[in-house]
Scaffold this active site. Structure first.
Site, short mmCIF file in Angstrom:
data_model
loop_
_atom_site.label_atom_id
_atom_site.label_comp_id
_atom_site.label_asym_id
_atom_site.label_seq_id
_atom_site.Cartn_x
_atom_site.Cartn_y
_atom_site.Cartn_z
N GLN A 266 0.81 -1.22 0.00
CA GLN A 266 0.00 0.00 0.00
C GLN A 266 0.84 1.26 0.00
O GLN A 266 0.32 2.35 -0.26
CB GLN A 266 -0.93 0.01 1.21
CG GLN A 266 -0.23 0.19 2.56
CD GLN A 266 -1.18 0.06 3.73
OE1 GLN A 266 -1.57 -1.05 4.09
NE2 GLN A 266 -1.54 1.19 4.33
N CYS B 157 -5.12 0.54 3.59
CA CYS B 157 -5.17 -0.87 3.97
C CYS B 157 -6.56 -1.45 3.79
O CYS B 157 -6.73 -2.60 3.39
CB CYS B 157 -4.71 -1.05 5.41
SG CYS B 157 -5.75 -0.19 6.62
N HIS C 20 -6.07 -1.23 11.37
CA HIS C 20 -5.43 -1.72 10.15
C HIS C 20 -6.26 -2.85 9.55
O HIS C 20 -6.63 -3.80 10.24
CB HIS C 20 -4.02 -2.22 10.49
CG HIS C 20 -3.19 -2.59 9.30
ND1 HIS C 20 -3.05 -1.78 8.20
CD2 HIS C 20 -2.44 -3.71 9.04
CE1 HIS C 20 -2.24 -2.36 7.32
NE2 HIS C 20 -1.88 -3.54 7.80
#
Length: 320
Positions: free
Chosen positions: A129, A135, A268
């Site tokens: 990323q 993410c 995340h």
């Protein structure tokens, strides 16, 4: 490269550090092709040495998993969190409860088979990323790629950039974060998602482009919060998009089964791709989006049975 390393040497000459620390740092700079402004070198080196100390202290405890000098070893924990995560958690338990995954009546998690979707042609190679809080987009595409591969027998790499650029109306914020369920919502409303090759990743926010969709989904299911048995049930059928608390252990993760990740501040988005046992320790296998040089070739293993890093608290998967 020579000028970059020369500048690094010049910067280090001004600091108080051991020769071993300097050598480690210069190897790190070369390996990961780092480049700093002259005035930044000392600060980066100081952070690197502090992280070396954390690595040494952790590894001395022999906890069954190791920390290592990763690409992110020159960043503070705060800097790292701001650059390489991007899951914007939102408590939405009422809506989730109306859309729950339901395990088969005869499913028993304790006797469920180990599974690894990376060996079943249902997981694309590890992606990166970069310095974009996207993410959530990688977790979203991973879930859809897996579902499509399982149902249609064809693994197609899908476009994260399309989600970054186009999925704002559903509540996502591009490189400033988003949610996998909101990503699924966009794909449903848009009539599908384009391929990676047709809408390539840039690692920054851009203008939405129209491309042909190659994979379509009809809906998605949420897994009951904190329920690892239901999560195992879902994983038996396809990879699952999950959120985790990716703290310092993640930044410097080198390998092994992480056994002590107790944080629950989800920040995340990643992809759950497997479950197994290593040395008597049951684990979950997770695909990350920080490149293949991180962790175990881009993957991390987390201990099962303790909701490690909150991985079972916001899991979902698309349906075709």
């Amino acid at each position: 490269m020579k000028s970059m390393i020369a500048a690094t040497f010049a910067g280090l000459a001004m600091g108080k550090a051991t020769d071993s620390d300097k050598k480690e740092f210069l190897n790190f700079v070369k390996k990961f092709n780092k480049s700093y402004e002259a005035e930044e070198t000392i600060a980066r080196f100081g952070t690197f040495v502090a992280n070396l100390q954390k690595i040494a202290e952790h590894n001395a405890n022999n906890e069954g998993w190791t920390m290592a000098v990763t690409e992110f070893a020159d960043l503070t924990e705060t800097e790292f969190a701001g650059l390489f995560k991007g899951y914007n958690h939102r408590e939405n338990q009422h809506m989730r409860s109306m859309n729950l995954h339901e395990p088969a009546e005869d499913f028993v998690a304790a006797t469920a088979d180990d599974v690894d979707w990376t060996t079943k042609n249902a997981v694309t190679p590890v992606k990166n990323q970069a310095q974009c809080g996207s993410c959530w987009a990688f977790s979203t595409t991973g879930g859809v790629e897996g579902a499509n591969a399982v149902k249609n027998g064809k693994l197609v790499s899908l476009s994260e950039q399309q989600l970054v650029d186009c999925a704002g109306a559903e509540g996502n914020q591009g490189c400033n974060g988003g949610l996998m369920d909101d990503g699924f919502e966009y794909i449903i409303k848009n009539g599908g998602l384009g391929s990676e090759s047709s809408y390539k990743y840039t690692g920054k926010d851009g203008s939405c482009k129209k491309v042909d969709s190659v994979v379509h989904i009809s809906g998605y299911k949420d897994v009951s919060k904190g329920n690892e048995d239901d999560l195992m049930s879902a994983l038996q059928t396809q990879p699952v998009s999950i959120a985790v608390d990716a703290g310092l252990g993640w930044q410097l993760y080198g390998g092994g089964v992480m056994k002590n990740c107790k944080g629950k501040q989800l920040d995340h988005g990643v992809l759950l791709v497997g479950a197994g046992t290593d040395g008597g320790v049951d684990y979950w296998k997770v695909k990350n989006s920080w490149g293949a040089s991180w962790g175990e070739s881009g993957f991390v293993r987390l201990k099962r049975g303790m909701d490690s890093c909150g991985l079972a608290d916001s899991a979902s998967y698309p349906t075709l």
